[in-house]
Every structure is written in structure tokens, then in C-alpha cells.
Scaffold this motif. Structure first.
Motif, PDB file in Angstrom:
ATOM      1  N   THR A 230     -18.914  -6.870 -12.962  1.00 41.84           N
ATOM      2  CA  THR A 230     -17.666  -7.537 -13.326  1.00 41.84           C
ATOM      3  C   THR A 230     -16.469  -6.623 -13.099  1.00 41.84           C
ATOM      4  O   THR A 230     -15.423  -7.055 -12.590  1.00 41.84           O
ATOM      5  N   GLY A 231     -16.608  -5.341 -13.464  1.00 42.10           N
ATOM      6  CA  GLY A 231     -15.520  -4.394 -13.248  1.00 42.10           C
ATOM      7  C   GLY A 231     -15.155  -4.249 -11.784  1.00 42.10           C
ATOM      8  O   GLY A 231     -13.966  -4.218 -11.416  1.00 42.10           O
ATOM      9  N   LEU A 232     -16.169  -4.195 -10.917  1.00 38.80           N
ATOM     10  CA  LEU A 232     -15.907  -4.067  -9.486  1.00 38.80           C
ATOM     11  C   LEU A 232     -15.285  -5.336  -8.929  1.00 38.80           C
ATOM     12  O   LEU A 232     -14.414  -5.282  -8.045  1.00 38.80           O
ATOM     13  N   GLU A 233     -15.730  -6.487  -9.427  1.00 40.32           N
ATOM     14  CA  GLU A 233     -15.157  -7.758  -8.973  1.00 40.32           C
ATOM     15  C   GLU A 233     -13.707  -7.902  -9.446  1.00 40.32           C
ATOM     16  O   GLU A 233     -12.858  -8.410  -8.709  1.00 40.32           O
ATOM     17  N   LEU A 234     -13.409  -7.453 -10.664  1.00 42.57           N
ATOM     18  CA  LEU A 234     -12.032  -7.493 -11.153  1.00 42.57           C
ATOM     19  C   LEU A 234     -11.114  -6.626 -10.292  1.00 42.57           C
ATOM     20  O   LEU A 234      -9.972  -6.992 -10.007  1.00 42.57           O
ATOM     21  N   ALA A 235     -11.612  -5.470  -9.878  1.00 43.24           N
ATOM     22  CA  ALA A 235     -10.796  -4.537  -9.099  1.00 43.24           C
ATOM     23  C   ALA A 235     -10.272  -5.186  -7.825  1.00 43.24           C
ATOM     24  O   ALA A 235      -9.120  -4.956  -7.433  1.00 43.24           O
ATOM     25  N   VAL A 236     -11.085  -5.995  -7.163  1.00 43.39           N
ATOM     26  CA  VAL A 236     -10.672  -6.542  -5.863  1.00 43.39           C
ATOM     27  C   VAL A 236      -9.885  -7.835  -5.985  1.00 43.39           C
ATOM     28  O   VAL A 236      -9.509  -8.422  -4.969  1.00 43.39           O
ATOM     29  N   ARG A 237      -9.581  -8.245  -7.214  1.00 41.28           N
ATOM     30  CA  ARG A 237      -8.763  -9.447  -7.406  1.00 41.28           C
ATOM     31  C   ARG A 237      -7.366  -9.110  -7.920  1.00 41.28           C
ATOM     32  O   ARG A 237      -6.603 -10.016  -8.267  1.00 41.28           O
ATOM     33  N   ALA A 304     -13.924  -8.320   0.255  1.00 34.00           N
ATOM     34  CA  ALA A 304     -12.783  -8.687  -0.588  1.00 34.00           C
ATOM     35  C   ALA A 304     -11.759  -7.564  -0.651  1.00 34.00           C
ATOM     36  O   ALA A 304     -10.550  -7.807  -0.698  1.00 34.00           O
ATOM     37  N   LEU A 305     -12.215  -6.317  -0.663  1.00 31.75           N
ATOM     38  CA  LEU A 305     -11.310  -5.172  -0.747  1.00 31.75           C
ATOM     39  C   LEU A 305     -10.593  -4.934   0.575  1.00 31.75           C
ATOM     40  O   LEU A 305      -9.362  -4.840   0.625  1.00 31.75           O
ATOM     41  N   PRO A 559      -5.906  -5.139  -2.843  1.00 29.64           N
ATOM     42  CA  PRO A 559      -7.032  -5.599  -2.033  1.00 29.64           C
ATOM     43  C   PRO A 559      -6.652  -6.774  -1.130  1.00 29.64           C
ATOM     44  O   PRO A 559      -5.764  -7.575  -1.457  1.00 29.64           O
ATOM     45  N   ALA A 560      -7.360  -6.898  -0.027  1.00 31.22           N
ATOM     46  CA  ALA A 560      -7.084  -7.972   0.918  1.00 31.22           C
ATOM     47  C   ALA A 560      -7.154  -9.336   0.252  1.00 31.22           C
ATOM     48  O   ALA A 560      -6.368 -10.237   0.563  1.00 31.22           O
ATOM     49  N   ALA A 561      -8.096  -9.501  -0.682  1.00 33.41           N
ATOM     50  CA  ALA A 561      -8.313 -10.800  -1.319  1.00 33.41           C
ATOM     51  C   ALA A 561      -7.133 -11.250  -2.164  1.00 33.41           C
ATOM     52  O   ALA A 561      -7.033 -12.435  -2.503  1.00 33.41           O
TER      53      ALA A 561
END
Length: 592
Positions: A230-237, A304-305, A559-561
Motif C-alpha cells: 500500500t505504501g508503494l502504491e500510494l507513492a506513485v499516486r 506507474a512511477l 510520478p507519471a501516473a
């Protein structure tokens, strides 16, 4: 007389420990609680657990702690049981490491190459046959062919590893505890970290727990796999920052210490402000802050990043690096050159090179940048003068052969590979470059020794094979100095292209603004720094992420996303004229 800081520099405003805050419902455990939770996860007849450690972890400490909290369990050291003996490992990897103090050849080994398959199989039989809880620990624990009930990744950042090695820790299964730090970094960069990241990448989407071992084993922190991901997914949003680290150097200065409110030190030479291969990422999980390698985001969320096109070009590697070089009240950097791409690939296995640029965040009245060669420079004469200086003879007369250019705040100098260069004293440089960072060929170091008292390595033969002798003063002025072009404007903002040279893959845009500035990642990662103004905020036009506040000199990643975002003055920055520089990979933006 001390150099005066820019007016917007507020000591202490620069955040040295930025965090990504996880939402309620996630938990982290510290110290005894962390170890007890791991014990509870495997406790029971027939239960098995693999604790796969990154090389550089305190393996004896981990083994001791697990045996203490699980006295009824069998705790096995996979490295002792099945890894190649140190002499076998050395024979395998020595050709790629070379005898050079700094440079090797990038390894394509996988971790299984460092293990005896028959011993891994024997260890698997032992795990299955043991009646009680069984824990396998070490770098490569997950290689044991067992369907483990619990899989744990014990992780730490490269910067932490380097600090331990400087204090005397050896490399993995190597008798190099007393070697100098450069040789240990070389072994990590060219061999261990490459192999470790290939292995770790196979674990990230399936680990049940992640153990933060950046500090002492007794103070380890634990999160479950879902919280980690979850932490890694939050980072790229959302926009985010990695944890900067600061390092002294013989030529270093005092600007960062004063501007960032750092601890007292003789000098600070470098700040690695955005080098995800090296930096950490901090996750705020409830009342605990968990430290992870920032590289985990790159390995777990590359599309995503980075964006599809940047990922297609570079793979799971963050290609842009921002760092600071502080020579204010310090000394000149070494005179140097970076390898051409073909040379980097053919010699070191590195697929691209360290093209770079110097953006002047601040500069004294007499600051200069050494760049390119003077008109009429004779290659043989310059080479002979460099060799004489390297052998302890007449010091090299840099001004005779190398061009010098006045350096003022907000100047931007492009430095494509093959260009002789260095920053002079009394400058605060934001270095915007491609990620490879070991491939610097020093040509002349002004007769200095390093902080360790040893001569700093000079790689004159490598350098002379890469110097582009036609980059004289006329070419340099036309191509590398003062390349500013206005490309757009709107209400309250102006956008300029400031480089880099066409030979370099990084595009840099500067925005001057006193109102909101619209941005769009256009499908590729953006890296920005607030180079003027006390404070700004990054916002989502559709509230896709929470407002993200940045301060003077802070580097941040979008991040690109993320797509569309807005940067505007905030707090103490309201009423000021602000500026950001933004780097992206040229030619990877989505077509409009």
C-alpha cells in the motif's frame, strides 16, 4: 567572510525526513513487538518461515533474535548451510570486479549462482522433516525449494550499508573488512546490489512481512506485506520526496549546513536529494516511521512511477538524478570527464552514461565553472601535463587548457559526456544528471588527498580516451552555456527551456511564477526542485492527491501516473517570485 544565504533560505525549513502517510487501519511494530509478531506468525507444528535478508543486514543479530523469541524452533542459516565458500565465490566474481579501486563490470549473475543447488535441496529436506517451527534466514532464504508458510523480506537502504562498511563491516562473504570504502562500494555497485535487487524483485509482490533493519536489530520495525505494498502504491499516486543524505568531502563547503540547519561537520560536499538507488523512503504507519529503500518503489511500481515509455526505454531503473555539490567556502571539485555511452557499455557494461548539468542554486561573486577546452589546446601537450602532475611533478595548470565561465545564481551549464568540467569554489550546484554516478574519470585533483588521508583515485587513461577534443571555447559557448529559451507563458508564469544539450536525454524546463502554474507529466516521471522562493504547494486539479508542500531547495518526484498537477506559491512564498526546474526524459511524453 561567510557567503550570505538567499533571502528565502530559512534554516530548518528544508525537510530532512519527508514521509508518506498511510491511512488509518495500517500498523507497524517496533523492537520486541516486531520480533514477537514474527514468532507468532510461525509458531506451531510444521510451520515454516523464510527471512530473506538483503546483503549488509546484521545476519548474526537476526539469527540471535529469532532464536531468542522462538526457543522451540529450528533456526537455520541458509548462507552457512548452502552458499559458496568465500574462496569459491571470489573465484566466480573476481573477473568482473577487476583490480581497479573504483571500476568493475556490471554483473549479470543471479543469486542462485552463489549457492550449491544440492545443498539447497538438502536444506529443503531438513525443513520438511523437522517437526516443530522451522525458520530459514539469510540472503537467499527464499531460494530453498520449500513452500514456506511465511515469507519475510529483511531490507535496508544502500546508504545504510555504506555507513556500516565505512565502520568496518565486510561485504557479503568477503574478507574485505579492512579494505577502503571505495572498494566495498565498487563490490556493491557492480555485483552485490545488482544481484540482490534482481532477487528482491521476485519477492516484492508476495512477501507476508517486511522487516526494516536500517537501525539496530533490537529496534527493527515490521509491517505486513499489504501495508508495504500500500505504501508503494500510494507513492506513485502523488508527489513525494525521498530521504536526502549528506556526505563530507575534501572539497566540501558550508552552504548546506547553514541553509538546511544540519549538524556541525567540517564540511558537507554532497547531498543526494533524489537518487532512488541510494535514498530511503519513509512510511508513516500510525505512530511509527518505517524506512525502506526508495528503490523498492522503482522495482515494484515501474510503470506507474516512470511511465510506459520511460519504462520501455530504461526498464525498472530511475534514470534522473538530482544532487547538490557544495563548494561555498570550500574548494574546486576535481577536474573530470564522464565516459561516452559506447565506452561505458563496452568497458563497464553500463547501458547509458552520466550526462549531466550544473544548475547554480547559489554562487559567490568569483564563482566559475570549468567547462570545455580552450581554443588551440593540443591534446598531446595537455595529456603530458596531466601525467606529469599525476606523477607528482609540476601541478597541472587547468586555466591554461580548460575554459572558465563566470557562474551566477540560476545559470545552467550543460555537460554532455566527454566534456571536461568541474565546479569551482564558492558555488552551490544542483546537479541534474543521468543516474549512473560512479563513472567519473578524475583528471586532476589539485594535489589533494581524501578525508581518509589517501590520494583520491585518478583515472587518466580512461579520461583521455573519452575527452572530446573538439569541444573548444567556441563550441562550448554556442552549445553549453546560457542556453535559455522561453517556450510558453500564462497568467502569472513563464516557462523556459534551459537545456540540456541535444546529445543528452534529459529535458529541463524552468518556470518563473507568482501564481498557479499548470503542469502535466504527459506520461513520464517529472523531477522538480524549488530553486527560488520560500514555499510552494503542489495540488491536483481533481483532488486526486492531498496538497503537497515543498520548501526552497527541496527536490520532489511527480510520478507519471499523476498526470495533471498545479504548482503555486504557498505560505511564506506568497508574494514572492518563485521558480522551479523540472526534469523529464526527452521524447517519452505521450503524444497530444
Amino acid at each position: 567572510m561567510p557567503h550570505p544565504l538567499p533571502a528565502e533560505s530559512v534554516p530548518g525549513a528544508y525537510d530532512t525526513a519527508p514521509t508518506i502517510v498511510l491511512p488509518p487501519g495500517h500498523h507497524a511494530w517496533l523492537g520486541d513487538e516486531a520480533w514477537q509478531r514474527l514468532a507468532d506468525a510461525v509458531r506451531g507444528p510444521g510451520r515454516t518461515m523464510a527471512v530473506d535478508t538483503y546483503p549488509g543486514c546484521d545476519l548474526p543479530g537476526v539469527l540471535e533474535r529469532l532464536r531468542a523469541v522462538l526457543p522451540e524452533a529450528t533456526v537455520l542459516d541458509v548462507e552457512e548451510a548452502a552458499a559458496l565458500a568465500p574462496e569459491e565465490l571470489e573465484a566466480l566474481v573476481r573477473p568482473g570486479l577487476t583490480d581497479d579501486r573504483v571500476f568493475g563490470v556490471l554483473s549479470h549473475h543471479v543469486l542462485a549462482d552463489f549457492y550449491h543447488p544440492e545443498r539447497l535441496a538438502a536444506l529443503a529436506r531438513e525443513v520438511v522433516e523437522r517437526p516443530g517451527p522451522v525458520v530459514v534466514v539469510g540472503w537467499g532464504a527464499a531460494l530453498v525449494p520449500v513452500d514456506f508458510d511465511v515469507l519475510v523480506l529483511a531490507d535496508l537502504a544502500r546508504w545504510e550499508i555504506q555507513q556500516r562498511q565505512r565502520a568496518g563491516a565486510p561485504s557479503w562473504r568477503a574478507a574485505d573488512a579492512d579494505d577502503d570504502a571505495l572498494r566495498k562500494v565498487k563490490r556493491g555497485y557492480f555485483l552485490e546490489w545488482r544481484v540482490a535487487d534482481r532477487h528482491k524483485r521476485t519477492l516484492l509482490d508476495r512477501v507476508d512481512h517486511v522487516l526494516d533493519l536500517n537501525g539496530p536489530v533490537a529496534a527493527a520495525k515490521l509491517v505486513d506485506g499489504a501495508t508495504f505494498r500500500t505504501g508503494l502504491e500510494l507513492a506513485v499516486r502523488q508527489p513525494f520526496r525521498v530521504v536526502p543524505f549528506f556526505d563530507p568531502g575534501v572539497w566540501g563547503g558550508q552552504w548546506m549546513r547553514e541553509a538546511f540547519g544540519l549538524a556541525e561537520a567540517p564540511n558537507y560536499a554532497w547531498c543526494f536529494d533524489c537518487v532512488p538507488e541510494e535514498n530511503s523512503l519513509l512510511l508513516q504507519v500510525g505512530e511509527h516511521t518505517v524506512e525502506l529503500p526508495a528503490l523498492d518503489v522503482v522495482l515494484a511500481q515501474p510503470r506507474a512511477l516512470l511511465g510506459e515509455r520511460t519504462y520501455a526505454r530504461f526498464g525498472a531503473e530511475f534514470p534522473i538524478r538530482f544532487d547538490f555539490l557544495d563548494t561555498v567556502d570550500g574548494q574546486n571539485l576535481s577536474l573530470q570527464v564522464h565516459p561516452l555511452t559506447d565506452y561505458a557499455f563496452q568497458t563497464f557494461g553500463q547501458p547509458y552514461t552520466q550526462d549531466e548539468s550544473y544548475y547554480l542554486l547559489d554562487a559567490g561573486e568569483d564563482a566559475v565553472v570549468y567547462l570545455g577546452l580552450r581554443e588551440g589546446t593540443d591534446p598531446e601537450e595537455m595529456a603530458a601535463a596531466l601525467r606529469t602532475a599525476a606523477e607528482g611533478g609540476t601541478p597541472f595548470d587547468a586555466e591554461r587548457f580548460v575554459g572558465t565561465y563566470p557562474a551566477r545564481r540560476h545559470d545552467h551549464f550543460s555537460i554532455p559526456a566527454g566534456t571536461v568540467h568541474c565546479s569551482g569554489a564558492d558555488a552551490m550546484v544542483l546537479e541534474i544528471s543521468a543516474t549512473p554516478y560512479l563513472f567519473t574519470f578524475k583528471m586532476w585533483d589539485w594535489g589533494r588527498v581524501g578525508l581518509d588521508g589517501k590520494p583520491r583515485p585518478i583515472h587518466l587513461d580512461h579520461a583521455l580516451r573519452n575527452v572530446q577534443w573538439d569541444r573548444d571555447s567556441a563550441w562550448t559557448r554556442e552549445n553549453l552555456v546560457g542556453q535559455v529559451q522561453q517556450v510558453a507563458e500564462g497568467e502569472g508564469w513563464v516557462e523556459e527551456r534551459t537545456g540540456l544539450h541535444a546529445l543528452e536525454f534529459i529535458e529541463v524546463r524552468r518556470h518563473w511564477f507568482d501564481g498557479p502554474v499548470p503542469h502535466d507529466t504527459e506520461g513520464t516521471v517529472n523531477v522538480l526542485n524549488l530553486v527560488q522562493g520560500a514555499e510552494a504547494v503542489v495540488e491536483s486539479p481533481d483532488d486526486a492527491f492531498a496538497p503537497f508542500v515543498v520548501h526552497f531547495a527541496e527536490t520532489f518526484i511527480v510520478p507519471a501516473a499523476v498526470g495533471r498537477y498545479v504548482v503555486r506559491p504557498h505560505g511564506a512564498g506568497v508574494g514572492q517570485r518563485l521558480a522551479t526546474v523540472k526534469a523529464s526524459v526527452r521524447g517519452t511524453a505521450q503524444p497530444s
